[in-house]
Design a protein around this motif. Structure first.
Motif, PDB file in Angstrom:
ATOM      1  N   ALA A 102       0.817  -1.216   0.000  1.00 43.09           N
ATOM      2  CA  ALA A 102       0.000   0.000   0.000  1.00 43.09           C
ATOM      3  C   ALA A 102       0.850   1.266   0.000  1.00 43.09           C
ATOM      4  O   ALA A 102       0.418   2.318  -0.493  1.00 43.09           O
ATOM      5  CB  ALA A 102      -0.937  -0.003   1.207  1.00 43.09           C
ATOM      6  N   ASP A 103       2.081   1.162   0.531  1.00 43.19           N
ATOM      7  CA  ASP A 103       2.963   2.332   0.593  1.00 43.19           C
ATOM      8  C   ASP A 103       3.538   2.714  -0.768  1.00 43.19           C
ATOM      9  O   ASP A 103       4.208   3.743  -0.889  1.00 43.19           O
ATOM     10  CB  ASP A 103       4.127   2.055   1.562  1.00 43.19           C
ATOM     11  CG  ASP A 103       3.665   1.850   2.993  1.00 43.19           C
ATOM     12  OD1 ASP A 103       2.618   2.404   3.363  1.00 43.19           O
ATOM     13  OD2 ASP A 103       4.363   1.116   3.739  1.00 43.19           O
ATOM     14  N   GLU A 158       1.863   3.639  -3.341  1.00 47.42           N
ATOM     15  CA  GLU A 158       1.033   4.612  -4.050  1.00 47.42           C
ATOM     16  C   GLU A 158       1.840   5.878  -4.362  1.00 47.42           C
ATOM     17  O   GLU A 158       2.463   6.473  -3.485  1.00 47.42           O
ATOM     18  CB  GLU A 158      -0.204   4.975  -3.217  1.00 47.42           C
ATOM     19  CG  GLU A 158      -1.153   5.895  -3.952  1.00 47.42           C
ATOM     20  CD  GLU A 158      -2.463   6.090  -3.211  1.00 47.42           C
ATOM     21  OE1 GLU A 158      -3.398   6.669  -3.795  1.00 47.42           O
ATOM     22  OE2 GLU A 158      -2.564   5.655  -2.031  1.00 47.42           O
ATOM     23  N   GLY A 159       1.840   6.251  -5.635  1.00 45.97           N
ATOM     24  CA  GLY A 159       2.566   7.429  -6.081  1.00 45.97           C
ATOM     25  C   GLY A 159       4.061   7.232  -6.253  1.00 45.97           C
ATOM     26  O   GLY A 159       4.755   8.144  -6.727  1.00 45.97           O
ATOM     27  N   LEU A 184      -0.628  -4.958  -6.645  1.00 46.74           N
ATOM     28  CA  LEU A 184      -1.212  -3.677  -6.238  1.00 46.74           C
ATOM     29  C   LEU A 184      -2.684  -3.839  -5.869  1.00 46.74           C
ATOM     30  O   LEU A 184      -3.165  -3.237  -4.902  1.00 46.74           O
ATOM     31  CB  LEU A 184      -1.055  -2.654  -7.363  1.00 46.74           C
ATOM     32  CG  LEU A 184       0.369  -2.182  -7.659  1.00 46.74           C
ATOM     33  CD1 LEU A 184       0.407  -1.358  -8.945  1.00 46.74           C
ATOM     34  CD2 LEU A 184       0.925  -1.362  -6.489  1.00 46.74           C
ATOM     35  N   LEU A 217      -4.955  -0.895  -4.589  1.00 44.35           N
ATOM     36  CA  LEU A 217      -4.420   0.045  -5.559  1.00 44.35           C
ATOM     37  C   LEU A 217      -4.611  -0.479  -6.974  1.00 44.35           C
ATOM     38  O   LEU A 217      -4.803  -1.679  -7.187  1.00 44.35           O
ATOM     39  CB  LEU A 217      -2.923   0.279  -5.309  1.00 44.35           C
ATOM     40  CG  LEU A 217      -2.517   0.822  -3.935  1.00 44.35           C
ATOM     41  CD1 LEU A 217      -0.995   0.923  -3.843  1.00 44.35           C
ATOM     42  CD2 LEU A 217      -3.163   2.175  -3.675  1.00 44.35           C
ATOM     43  N   THR A 218      -4.553   0.418  -7.941  1.00 44.03           N
ATOM     44  CA  THR A 218      -4.602   0.015  -9.335  1.00 44.03           C
ATOM     45  C   THR A 218      -3.222   0.157  -9.955  1.00 44.03           C
ATOM     46  O   THR A 218      -2.320   0.790  -9.375  1.00 44.03           O
ATOM     47  CB  THR A 218      -5.594   0.881 -10.136  1.00 44.03           C
ATOM     48  OG1 THR A 218      -5.047   2.208 -10.282  1.00 44.03           O
ATOM     49  CG2 THR A 218      -6.949   0.959  -9.444  1.00 44.03           C
ATOM     50  N   ASP A 274      -1.888   3.625 -10.107  1.00 44.53           N
ATOM     51  CA  ASP A 274      -1.631   4.360  -8.867  1.00 44.53           C
ATOM     52  C   ASP A 274      -0.144   4.489  -8.549  1.00 44.53           C
ATOM     53  O   ASP A 274       0.226   5.084  -7.533  1.00 44.53           O
ATOM     54  CB  ASP A 274      -2.340   3.681  -7.685  1.00 44.53           C
ATOM     55  CG  ASP A 274      -3.837   3.954  -7.674  1.00 44.53           C
ATOM     56  OD1 ASP A 274      -4.252   5.004  -8.204  1.00 44.53           O
ATOM     57  OD2 ASP A 274      -4.599   3.112  -7.146  1.00 44.53           O
ATOM     58  N   VAL A 275       0.701   3.903  -9.405  1.00 51.46           N
ATOM     59  CA  VAL A 275       2.145   4.069  -9.248  1.00 51.46           C
ATOM     60  C   VAL A 275       2.713   4.624 -10.545  1.00 51.46           C
ATOM     61  O   VAL A 275       2.082   4.570 -11.600  1.00 51.46           O
ATOM     62  CB  VAL A 275       2.847   2.736  -8.890  1.00 51.46           C
ATOM     63  CG1 VAL A 275       2.296   2.167  -7.595  1.00 51.46           C
ATOM     64  CG2 VAL A 275       2.708   1.719 -10.026  1.00 51.46           C
TER      65      VAL A 275
END
Length: 368
Positions: free
Chosen positions: A156-157, A159-160, A180, A185-186, A189-190
Motif C-alpha cells: 500500500a505504501d 502509491e505514487g 497492487l 491500488l490500481t 496508482d504508481v
C-alpha cells in the motif's frame, strides 16, 4: 491440436520494431521413465541428422536447454542442436517467423501477441519459467533506505511511488497489477519506469526508482550490493504465474512435427533433471551440484551467486498455466496494448509435451 494460424502477411519492419520494443526483458537421468538409451530407440532414427536452431537469452531460466545439450539428450534423439544467444526474447520473433529459428523462449507479452495478430506463426509448446511457491524468481524489491526508514514497508505504501519494470506490456505488468490490487491500488496508482532487469540495482543505487519487480539473479545482486530489499514474492499474490514459455515456429510445429517430438523428449528429460535438483527452491545433493555446474558454465553466472538465487520452476510434464496466460492477456488488453485479437488457446499446442509424457512416463520425483 490447436487451430492453425495462417500467415497473413510477411512481418514488416514496423511490426518487428513493435515486437522488439514491447517484448524485451522479461535447467544423469531423467525424472521419469525415459533415459538416454530409451530415447534413442524412440527418436534417434526418425530424427537422425536433423538440425534445430534454438534461441536463448543466456539466462538461468534456459537451464533445461543447457542440460539437454550438456548431457547428450539432444544427441540421443539424433538431433544437432545449436543454441543461439540473443540479447532479448524480442529479437527471436522475426527469425522464428521467418524459419531461421525453429525453437525459442519468450515471455507472453503484448509484443508477442501483437506479432501473432500480425501474422507471425508461433506456438507455445511448454513451460520454461513459472512461479509456484518457493520459486518466485521475480520478487518485489524496495529501495533499502525507504524500507529501513519505514516509508515503504508494504504494498500500500507504493502509491505514487516509481516502480521499475523491464518494458511496457510484459507479463511483469500483470504481476504488478495483481500485487497492487491486493492492497486496494490500481496499476495506474504508481509511476512506471521501464528499465532492463540488469540495470535495476544501479537505478536503486542512484535513487531513480523506489521499487521494482526484478528477476534473478539481478534481485540477489541488488540485495548483496545493499541497495534494495525483498518486500514480497509473487506466489503470495499470484500463484504459479506463467512467466516464460518454450516456443516453436509455426512451420516447425506443422511441417517437422516428428523433429518437434524428438526435441520435446530431450527438453523434458532435462526439465525433470532440473526439478530433481531442487528441494523447496534450494539446490540439493549431487544432482544440485551437477545442475549448478552445467548452468553456470553455460551462462557465466558465478556459481556461488547461482546457489543464492531463488530459481524459476519448470513443469516436468511441460504443462503451461492456461489460466495465467489468459489472465495476463486480458490485463494487457485492458491496458490498450493489444492490437487486434488473439485467442490464447489457439496458440498453445500441448500435443508435443503430452506425447513426450507418453514416451517418458509420468514424472515421479527422483526416479531413475
Amino acid at each position: 491440436m490447436p487451430t492453425n494460424l495462417r500467415l497473413a502477411r510477411a512481418c514488416s519492419a514496423g511490426a518487428t520494431l513493435m515486437v522488439a520494443t514491447m517484448l524485451a526483458a522479461c535447467a544423469g537421468d531423467s525424472g521419469g521413465d525415459g533415459g538416454g538409451e530409451g530415447t534413442q530407440a524412440a527418436g534417434g532414427d526418425a530424427c537422425s541428422g536433423e538440425e534445430v536452431a534454438v534461441g536463448t537469452t543466456n539466462s538461468a531460466s534456459d537451464a533445461p536447454l543447457y542440460i539437454a545439450q550438456d548431457k547428450g539428450y539432444f544427441e540421443d534423439e539424433g538431433l544437432s542442436v545449436t543454441l543461439q544467444p540473443f540479447n532479448s526474447a524480442a529479437q527471436m520473433i522475426a527469425p522464428l517467423g521467418a524459419g531461421d529459428l525453429q525453437v525459442g523462449a519468450g515471455a507472453p507479452s503484448a509484443g508477442f501477441y501483437n506479432a501473432v495478430a500480425s501474422g507471425v506463426e508461433l506456438r507455445i509448446v511448454a513451460d520454461k519459467g513459472s512461479m509456484p511457491e518457493n520459486y518466485g524468481y521475480m520478487p518485489l524489491m524496495v529501495r533499502k533506505d525507504l524500507f529501513d526508514s519505514g516509508e515503504v514497508t508494504e504494498i500500500a505504501d507504493l502509491e505514487g511511488r516509481t516502480v521499475a519494470e523491464p518494458a511496457q506490456g510484459t507479463a511483469t505488468s500483470s504481476t504488478l497489477g495483481t500485487m497492487l490490487d491486493s492492497a486496494g491500488l490500481t496499476y495506474d496508482d504508481v509511476q512506471h519506469e521501464y528499465i532492463g532487469f540488469s540495470e535495476h540495482a544501479t537505478a536503486f543505487d542512484n535513487g531513480a526508482i523506489d521499487a521494482s519487480l526484478t528477476t534473478e539473479p539481478n534481485a540477489t545482486v541488488a540485495e548483496q550490493r545493499g541497495v534494495a530489499v525483498r518486500m514480497a514474492t509473487p506466489p503470495e499474490f499470484y500463484d504459479n504465474q506463467q512467466l516464460a514459455v518454450l516456443l516453436y515456429s509455426g512451420a516447425f510445429a506443422d511441417e517437422s512435427a516428428e523433429v518437434g517430438h524428438c526435441f520435446m523428449r530431450a527438453y523434458m528429460q532435462a526439465a525433470r533433471d532440473y526439478v530433481d535438483a531442487f528441494q523447496d527452491g534450494e539446490l540439493t545433493g549431487e544432482a544440485g551440484d551437477e545442475i549448478a555446474e552445467i548452468v553456470t558454465g553455460a551462462t557465466g553466472l558465478d556459481p556461488e551467486l547461482y546457489r543464492e538465487i531463488v530459481p524459476n520452476y519448470v513443469d516436468p510434464s511441460g504443462a503451461v498455466n492456461m489460466d495465467s496466460l489468459q489472465k495476463d492477456y486480458e490485463f494487457l488488453s485492458e491496458q490498450g496494448l493489444i492490437d487486434g485479437e488473439v485467442a490464447v488457446e489457439d496458440i498453445v499446442d500441448s500435443s508435443f509435451a503430452e506425447a513426450a509424457v507418453e514416451d517418458l512416463g509420468e514424472y515421479s520425483p527422483g526416479d531413475d
